[in-house]
Write a protein that holds these residues in place. Structure first.
Motif, mmCIF file in Angstrom:
data_model
loop_
_atom_site.group_PDB
_atom_site.id
_atom_site.type_symbol
_atom_site.label_atom_id
_atom_site.label_comp_id
_atom_site.label_asym_id
_atom_site.label_seq_id
_atom_site.Cartn_x
_atom_site.Cartn_y
_atom_site.Cartn_z
ATOM 1 N N PRO A 49 -1.225 -40.547 -21.553
ATOM 2 C CA PRO A 49 -1.683 -41.643 -22.419
ATOM 3 C C PRO A 49 -1.818 -42.924 -21.602
ATOM 4 C CG PRO A 49 0.608 -41.053 -22.894
ATOM 5 C CD PRO A 49 0.059 -39.987 -21.998
ATOM 6 N N GLU A 50 -2.858 -43.701 -21.891
ATOM 7 C CA GLU A 50 -3.130 -44.886 -21.071
ATOM 8 C C GLU A 50 -2.098 -45.976 -21.263
ATOM 9 O OE1 GLU A 50 -6.836 -47.085 -20.541
ATOM 10 O OE2 GLU A 50 -7.801 -45.148 -20.954
ATOM 11 N N ASP A 51 -1.842 -46.689 -20.202
ATOM 12 C CA ASP A 51 -0.939 -47.840 -20.253
ATOM 13 C C ASP A 51 0.453 -47.516 -20.791
ATOM 14 O OD1 ASP A 51 -2.576 -49.738 -19.133
ATOM 15 O OD2 ASP A 51 -3.604 -50.121 -21.022
ATOM 16 N N THR A 52 0.865 -46.271 -20.631
ATOM 17 C CA THR A 52 2.201 -45.897 -21.095
ATOM 18 C C THR A 52 2.997 -45.388 -19.899
ATOM 19 O OG1 THR A 52 1.171 -45.144 -23.122
ATOM 20 C CG2 THR A 52 3.450 -44.483 -22.784
ATOM 21 N N PRO A 53 4.137 -45.985 -19.612
ATOM 22 C CA PRO A 53 4.951 -45.450 -18.529
ATOM 23 C C PRO A 53 5.550 -44.114 -18.961
ATOM 24 C CG PRO A 53 6.100 -47.278 -19.605
ATOM 25 C CD PRO A 53 4.760 -47.157 -20.265
ATOM 26 N N CYS A 54 5.323 -43.057 -18.188
ATOM 27 C CA CYS A 54 5.804 -41.733 -18.569
ATOM 28 C C CYS A 54 6.902 -41.261 -17.626
ATOM 29 C CB CYS A 54 4.653 -40.736 -18.561
ATOM 30 S SG CYS A 54 3.470 -41.070 -19.873
ATOM 31 N N TYR A 55 7.548 -40.170 -18.014
ATOM 32 C CA TYR A 55 8.636 -39.591 -17.231
ATOM 33 C C TYR A 55 8.128 -38.275 -16.633
ATOM 34 C CZ TYR A 55 13.551 -38.448 -16.210
ATOM 35 O OH TYR A 55 14.751 -38.156 -15.594
ATOM 36 N N ILE A 56 7.970 -38.250 -15.295
ATOM 37 C CA ILE A 56 7.242 -37.158 -14.645
ATOM 38 C C ILE A 56 8.112 -36.437 -13.612
ATOM 39 C CG2 ILE A 56 5.147 -36.606 -13.317
ATOM 40 C CD1 ILE A 56 4.497 -37.884 -15.985
ATOM 41 N N LEU A 57 7.903 -35.129 -13.526
ATOM 42 C CA LEU A 57 8.599 -34.315 -12.533
ATOM 43 C C LEU A 57 7.670 -34.065 -11.346
ATOM 44 C CD1 LEU A 57 11.050 -32.465 -11.852
ATOM 45 C CD2 LEU A 57 9.894 -30.656 -13.128
ATOM 46 N N ASP A 58 8.176 -34.251 -10.117
ATOM 47 C CA ASP A 58 7.393 -33.962 -8.917
ATOM 48 C C ASP A 58 8.011 -32.740 -8.229
ATOM 49 O OD1 ASP A 58 6.014 -33.837 -6.524
ATOM 50 O OD2 ASP A 58 6.182 -35.983 -6.079
ATOM 51 N N ILE A 59 7.262 -31.629 -8.262
ATOM 52 C CA ILE A 59 7.782 -30.344 -7.789
ATOM 53 C C ILE A 59 7.443 -30.153 -6.312
ATOM 54 C CG2 ILE A 59 7.600 -27.845 -8.120
ATOM 55 C CD1 ILE A 59 6.635 -28.672 -11.070
ATOM 56 N N GLY A 60 8.478 -30.053 -5.468
ATOM 57 C CA GLY A 60 8.248 -30.029 -4.030
ATOM 58 C C GLY A 60 7.881 -31.439 -3.587
ATOM 59 N N ASP B 40 9.009 -50.686 -22.227
ATOM 60 C CA ASP B 40 8.148 -49.608 -22.729
ATOM 61 C C ASP B 40 8.662 -48.243 -22.288
ATOM 62 O OD1 ASP B 40 6.538 -51.483 -23.838
ATOM 63 O OD2 ASP B 40 4.966 -51.383 -22.301
ATOM 64 N N PHE B 41 9.186 -48.198 -21.062
ATOM 65 C CA PHE B 41 9.706 -46.910 -20.596
ATOM 66 C C PHE B 41 10.965 -46.522 -21.359
ATOM 67 C CE2 PHE B 41 12.371 -44.241 -17.876
ATOM 68 C CZ PHE B 41 11.532 -43.124 -17.823
ATOM 69 N N ILE B 42 11.840 -47.492 -21.605
ATOM 70 C CA ILE B 42 13.067 -47.201 -22.354
ATOM 71 C C ILE B 42 12.702 -46.628 -23.731
ATOM 72 C CG2 ILE B 42 15.172 -48.214 -23.353
ATOM 73 C CD1 ILE B 42 15.191 -48.119 -20.301
ATOM 74 N N THR B 43 11.735 -47.271 -24.390
ATOM 75 C CA THR B 43 11.297 -46.785 -25.698
ATOM 76 C C THR B 43 10.766 -45.353 -25.589
ATOM 77 O OG1 THR B 43 10.609 -49.048 -26.152
ATOM 78 C CG2 THR B 43 9.832 -47.358 -27.678
ATOM 79 N N ARG B 44 10.045 -45.098 -24.511
ATOM 80 C CA ARG B 44 9.429 -43.788 -24.312
ATOM 81 C C ARG B 44 10.465 -42.670 -24.111
ATOM 82 N NH1 ARG B 44 4.262 -41.369 -24.478
ATOM 83 N NH2 ARG B 44 4.396 -39.448 -23.290
ATOM 84 N N VAL B 45 11.521 -42.926 -23.330
ATOM 85 C CA VAL B 45 12.479 -41.837 -23.051
ATOM 86 C C VAL B 45 13.551 -41.695 -24.117
ATOM 87 C CG1 VAL B 45 12.303 -41.622 -20.559
ATOM 88 C CG2 VAL B 45 13.945 -43.220 -21.512
ATOM 89 N N LEU B 46 13.701 -42.723 -24.932
ATOM 90 C CA LEU B 46 14.780 -42.710 -25.914
ATOM 91 C C LEU B 46 14.875 -41.417 -26.726
ATOM 92 C CD1 LEU B 46 16.792 -44.943 -26.114
ATOM 93 C CD2 LEU B 46 15.604 -45.771 -28.140
ATOM 94 N N PRO B 47 13.737 -40.933 -27.288
ATOM 95 C CA PRO B 47 13.826 -39.718 -28.101
ATOM 96 C C PRO B 47 14.270 -38.483 -27.308
ATOM 97 C CG PRO B 47 11.639 -40.739 -28.278
ATOM 98 C CD PRO B 47 12.380 -41.492 -27.245
ATOM 99 N N LYS B 48 14.153 -38.533 -25.978
ATOM 100 C CA LYS B 48 14.546 -37.383 -25.156
ATOM 101 C C LYS B 48 16.037 -37.383 -24.837
ATOM 102 C CE LYS B 48 10.341 -37.880 -22.354
ATOM 103 N NZ LYS B 48 9.374 -36.863 -22.750
ATOM 104 N N PRO B 72 21.626 -47.417 -32.950
ATOM 105 C CA PRO B 72 21.269 -47.812 -34.315
ATOM 106 C C PRO B 72 20.163 -46.920 -34.873
ATOM 107 C CG PRO B 72 20.558 -49.457 -32.697
ATOM 108 C CD PRO B 72 21.367 -48.461 -31.967
ATOM 109 N N GLU B 73 20.120 -46.794 -36.197
ATOM 110 C CA GLU B 73 19.117 -45.930 -36.837
ATOM 111 C C GLU B 73 17.715 -46.522 -36.699
ATOM 112 O OE1 GLU B 73 19.665 -43.005 -38.685
ATOM 113 O OE2 GLU B 73 21.697 -43.050 -37.877
ATOM 114 N N THR B 74 17.641 -47.837 -36.717
ATOM 115 C CA THR B 74 16.335 -48.498 -36.692
ATOM 116 C C THR B 74 15.640 -48.283 -35.352
ATOM 117 O OG1 THR B 74 17.397 -50.511 -35.914
ATOM 118 C CG2 THR B 74 16.978 -50.339 -38.283
ATOM 119 N N ALA B 75 14.322 -48.340 -35.394
ATOM 120 C CA ALA B 75 13.558 -48.175 -34.164
ATOM 121 C C ALA B 75 13.644 -49.439 -33.315
ATOM 122 C CB ALA B 75 12.110 -47.858 -34.488
ATOM 123 N N ASP B 76 13.847 -50.574 -33.989
ATOM 124 C CA ASP B 76 13.856 -51.849 -33.287
ATOM 125 C C ASP B 76 15.257 -52.160 -32.772
ATOM 126 O OD1 ASP B 76 13.159 -54.190 -32.226
ATOM 127 O OD2 ASP B 76 13.066 -55.303 -34.119
#
Ligand SMILES: C[S@@+](CC[C@H](N)C(=O)[O-])C[C@H]1O[C@@H](n2cnc3c(N)ncnc32)[C@H](O)[C@@H]1O
Lengths: 281, 125
Positions: A49-60, B40-48, B72-76
């Motif tokens: 997804p654009e402009d979204t920092p993601c969590y990625i695995l780098d294999i090797g 933004d990254f913290i928000t992204r990994v939170l559900p994991k 907290p239960e809230t998203a914010d």
């Protein structure tokens, strides 16, 4: 490359990637450039997804060149590698990703749904080799792919650039990945050029139907724009060189405004150099 | 090893281990390294995240003081909590020590910040 010249035929990866070999990944600029290009294309094929920092695995992940591309694209990553010397170089390089020492043929040691995607640059062909007498390539590949499938979030992609030795290897690798539940397949860039040809295994971890991306410089691609390949690469280059320029910032701000985000108004100061700005690393 | 990585790591690649999570951390050297704050990254990994495991891990490495008992239960979340999570997940680094499989007691050494998850042949499933 003659079969006997292939690195996989010389020694197991943890031996082949010794100090001397690992050093090349910091000193050989051609090698570095190739790794970066391949990484950039693999990241493009991930279609995150654009402009979204993601969590990625780098294999090797090796010396972390591919990881640094992930960082440049704004992502956070974890890398796994079997060679202590390559990992050492990655530490020296002070890469931003976190590193794990492991053998992908033993399975991926991560919880279900951990990652938004995975990339792998020039590593997968190593798994086709039996380096120990108890190694069975098809079994190691299957263990690898099935545990990888599990640790990806649904709908995530895994993109492997690799150097298969022959078509039997391609067949072995793809069939084990499909057995493990992945869909997708091969994307071949510049299939008609002996030099520029590059193979990417582009896999989807569930999440409904996804269209396999088109290779660059292919027949069907050619009348649309024979420059497709060039243009995609050019776009990346332009993006890279123009990054942080005034146009780049204005464009980005416009996009954010359209997404309904709060964005400062443009002024003659936009993108002007600021003396106090801390230098970017 | 960051605690974010620890929150994802399991020892379930060992034959017979079903969950292998969370791995116990026995730290001998822990450092804090500055990482740019990226909400933004913290928000992204939170559900994991497995928050219970994170709280436990943070306690084991001595950085749990500012973490709440539960999220907290809230998203914010507010910036304070996001910054605390950022610190615990990404800035705290275990440089030396070991990880222990909760089911078999098998130890995985951590050296120079890198956990060694290599197995012996008889452990491979
Ligand atoms: C061509 S290098 C990749 C370089 C890396 N992408 C980089 O940016 O430095 C291939 C890497 O695959 C790793 N590798 C090969 N077989 C492996 C295995 N079974 N498990 C983990 N890593 C492996 C090697 O140790 C090596 O670092």
């Amino acid at each position: 490359m003659a079969a006997r010249d292939r690195p996989e035929h010389q020694a197991p990866p943890e031996i082949f990637y010794n100090e001397t070999e690992a050093r090349k990944y910091t000193s050989n600029s051609r090698m570095i450039e190739i790794q970066e290009k391949l990484s950039q294309r693999a990241i493009e094929l991930l279609a995150l997804p654009e402009d979204t920092p993601c969590y990625i695995l780098d294999i090797g992940c090796g010396s972390g060149l591919s990881g640094e591309c992930l960082t440049d694209n704004g992502h956070v990553w974890v890398g796994l590698d079997i060679s202590p010397h390559m990992l050492e170089v990655a530490r020296e390089r002070e890469v931003e990703g976190d590193l794990v020492h492991g053998d992908i043929g033993y399975g991926m040691p991560f919880r279900p749904g951990s990652f938004d995607g995975a990339i792998s640059i020039s590593a997968l062909q190593w798994l086709c080799n039996a380096d120990k007498k108890y190694h069975k390539p098809h079994k190691r590949l299957y263990t690898f792919f099935s545990t990888l499938y599990a640790c990806l979030s649904r709908g995530a992609r895994a993109v492997f650039q690799f150097y298969p030795e022959n078509s039997a290897q391609v067949e072995l690798i793809t069939s084990q990945s499909m057995r493990a539940g992945f869909t997708g397949g091969l994307v071949v860039d510049f299939p008609n050029s002996a030099k520029a040809k590059k193979m990417f295994l582009c896999l989807f971890a569930g999440g409904g139907h996804q269209q396999l991306p088109q290779g660059l410089g292919t027949e069907s691609d050619s009348d649309v724009k024979n420059q497709a390949g060039n243009s995609a690469r050019q776009r990346w280059k332009d993006k890279k060189s123009a990054k942080f320029s005034r146009d780049w910032i204005l464009e980005k701000k416009e996009k954010r405004r359209k997404q309904g985000r709060d964005v400062p108004t443009d002024s003659k100061y936009t993108a002007r150099k600021r003396k106090t700005l801390a230098s970017r690393r | 090893m960051k605690l974010l990585t620890h929150n994802m790591l399991t020892s379930n690649i060992i034959k017979g281990v079903t969950k292998g999570f969370p791995l116990v951390i026995n730290p001998s050297r822990v450092e804090v390294q500055e990482v740019d704050f990226n909400p933004d990254f913290i928000t992204r990994v939170l559900p994991k995240l497995d928050f219970t495991a994170l709280k436990q891990a943070a306690t084991q490495v001595g950085h749990a003081d500012k973490l709440p008992e539960a999220l907290p239960e809230t998203a914010d979340f507010g910036e304070d909590l996001q910054k605390t999570l950022h610190h615990v997940l990404l800035q705290v680094e275990v440089l030396e020590g070991e990880l222990v499989c909760p089911e078999t007691g098998r130890k995985f050494p951590i050296s120079n910040g890198i956990p060694n998850m290599l197995l012996n042949e008889d452990e491979v499933s």
